[in-house]
Scaffold this motif. Structure first.
Motif, PDB file in Angstrom:
ATOM      1  N   ARG A   1       0.805  -1.207   0.000  1.00 59.49           N
ATOM      2  CA  ARG A   1       0.000   0.000   0.000  1.00 59.49           C
ATOM      3  C   ARG A   1       0.844   1.265   0.000  1.00 59.49           C
ATOM      4  N   ARG A   2       2.060   1.176   0.487  1.00 62.26           N
ATOM      5  CA  ARG A   2       2.870   2.385   0.564  1.00 62.26           C
ATOM      6  C   ARG A   2       4.183   2.183  -0.165  1.00 62.26           C
ATOM      7  N   LYS A   3       4.590   3.184  -0.884  1.00 64.47           N
ATOM      8  CA  LYS A   3       5.828   3.108  -1.661  1.00 64.47           C
ATOM      9  C   LYS A   3       7.016   2.758  -0.771  1.00 64.47           C
ATOM     10  N   LYS A   4       7.048   3.348   0.433  1.00 60.79           N
ATOM     11  CA  LYS A   4       8.154   3.104   1.353  1.00 60.79           C
ATOM     12  C   LYS A   4       8.229   1.636   1.731  1.00 60.79           C
ATOM     13  N   ASP A   5       7.068   1.017   2.037  1.00 64.04           N
ATOM     14  CA  ASP A   5       7.040  -0.405   2.393  1.00 64.04           C
ATOM     15  C   ASP A   5       7.571  -1.253   1.244  1.00 64.04           C
ATOM     16  N   ALA A   6       7.126  -0.904   0.050  1.00 70.36           N
ATOM     17  CA  ALA A   6       7.554  -1.657  -1.133  1.00 70.36           C
ATOM     18  C   ALA A   6       9.052  -1.551  -1.334  1.00 70.36           C
ATOM     19  N   GLU A   7       9.585  -0.361  -1.140  1.00 70.06           N
ATOM     20  CA  GLU A   7      11.006  -0.126  -1.345  1.00 70.06           C
ATOM     21  C   GLU A   7      11.831  -0.921  -0.327  1.00 70.06           C
ATOM     22  N   GLU A   8      11.366  -0.918   0.918  1.00 69.67           N
ATOM     23  CA  GLU A   8      12.071  -1.644   1.969  1.00 69.67           C
ATOM     24  C   GLU A   8      12.048  -3.143   1.698  1.00 69.67           C
TER      25      GLU A   8
ATOM     26  N   GLU B   1       6.594  -1.663  -8.170  1.00 74.08           N
ATOM     27  CA  GLU B   1       5.880  -0.501  -7.636  1.00 74.08           C
ATOM     28  C   GLU B   1       6.781   0.714  -7.466  1.00 74.08           C
ATOM     29  N   VAL B   2       8.064   0.472  -7.245  1.00 69.15           N
ATOM     30  CA  VAL B   2       8.992   1.607  -7.111  1.00 69.15           C
ATOM     31  C   VAL B   2       9.797   1.809  -8.409  1.00 69.15           C
ATOM     32  N   LYS B   3       9.278   1.217  -9.486  1.00 65.35           N
ATOM     33  CA  LYS B   3       9.831   1.395 -10.829  1.00 65.35           C
ATOM     34  C   LYS B   3      11.249   0.856 -11.000  1.00 65.35           C
ATOM     35  N   LYS B   4      11.575  -0.171 -10.202  1.00 68.16           N
ATOM     36  CA  LYS B   4      12.858  -0.871 -10.382  1.00 68.16           C
ATOM     37  C   LYS B   4      12.571  -2.080 -11.279  1.00 68.16           C
ATOM     38  N   TYR B   5      12.339  -1.783 -12.544  1.00 70.56           N
ATOM     39  CA  TYR B   5      11.824  -2.807 -13.453  1.00 70.56           C
ATOM     40  C   TYR B   5      12.811  -3.928 -13.752  1.00 70.56           C
ATOM     41  N   ALA B   6      14.083  -3.609 -13.843  1.00 71.52           N
ATOM     42  CA  ALA B   6      15.087  -4.651 -14.102  1.00 71.52           C
ATOM     43  C   ALA B   6      15.140  -5.631 -12.929  1.00 71.52           C
TER      44      ALA B   6
END
Length: 208
Positions: free
Chosen positions: A4-11, A34-39
């Motif tokens: 739900r949150r970009k920060k959670d996804a990034e972590e 979700e954080v656009k780290k597609y590779a």
């Protein structure tokens, strides 16, 4: 499971970079996406695919991550591979069908009839009423136009070379028959389709 949150996804993405567990890899793929780290997402979904975890969706999400990187050839190849494993996956069916319908229309507009025909034919096996109907209709129009062009070019031969004209007319008739077959199949799938209903009598008229 969603992030739900970009920060959670990034972590989560950063926290499991070396984890080879299938479920973790799949959800880390979603997080990376979700954080656009597609590779990174592609790498994670590959792990999930290798370990056969939620494989249809893993292929679908991997394809989308490749599309986000504008890697069109890999995107299409991934969809093709994924559809062999999960032919009814709605996301893959939709994206694969849309890709080839657009490619077919672009080729048609550019005057590349054979390329357009090949593109539309790739859509026919899909389990998608609208896309299948559109592809069959487009093929019907292509074949009809090709037949009409053959006849137009052959017209001057009608009086000067009867045998050659007859051979060209036979080619045109073959294309009209293909057009009719495609359109009749489209009519069975979508009897309400106005384009198909208008085109069918036109094709039948030239075959008389």
């Amino acid at each position: 499971r969603t992030f739900r949150r970009k920060k959670d996804a990034e972590e989560l993405s950063c926290g499991f970079e070396d984890n080879q567990d299938s479920a973790t890899a799949y959800y880390c793929g979603i997080a990376a996406d979700e954080v656009k780290k597609y590779a990174e997402a592609v790498t994670f979904f590959d792990i999930a695919i290798q370990k056969n975890f939620n494989i249809g969706n893993a292929y679908a999400r991997k394809a989308l991550a490749l599309d986000a990187q504008k890697k069109t050839a890999e995107y299409v190849a991934t969809l093709e591979e994924g559809l062999k494993v999960d032919p009814k996956n709605k996301t893959m069916v939709k994206n694969y069908g849309l890709h080839y319908l657009k490619a077919g229309l672009a080729a048609q507009k550019a005057g590349k009839a054979e390329e357009a025909e090949d593109c539309f034919k790739k859509v026919i096996p899909l389990d998608h009423k609208q896309y299948k109907t559109n592809a069959l209709y487009s093929l019907g129009v292509l074949c009809y136009n090709d037949g009409a062009n053959i006849l137009k070019k052959a017209a001057p031969l009608a009086n000067s070379d009867a045998d050659k004209y007859a051979a060209e007319k036979a080619k045109a008739d073959g294309r009209f028959k293909e057009a009719l077959d495609y359109l009749e199949e489209a009519a069975k799938i979508s009897p309400e389709n106005e384009n198909v209903k208008k085109m069918l009598p036109q094709v039948k008229a030239v075959m008389k």
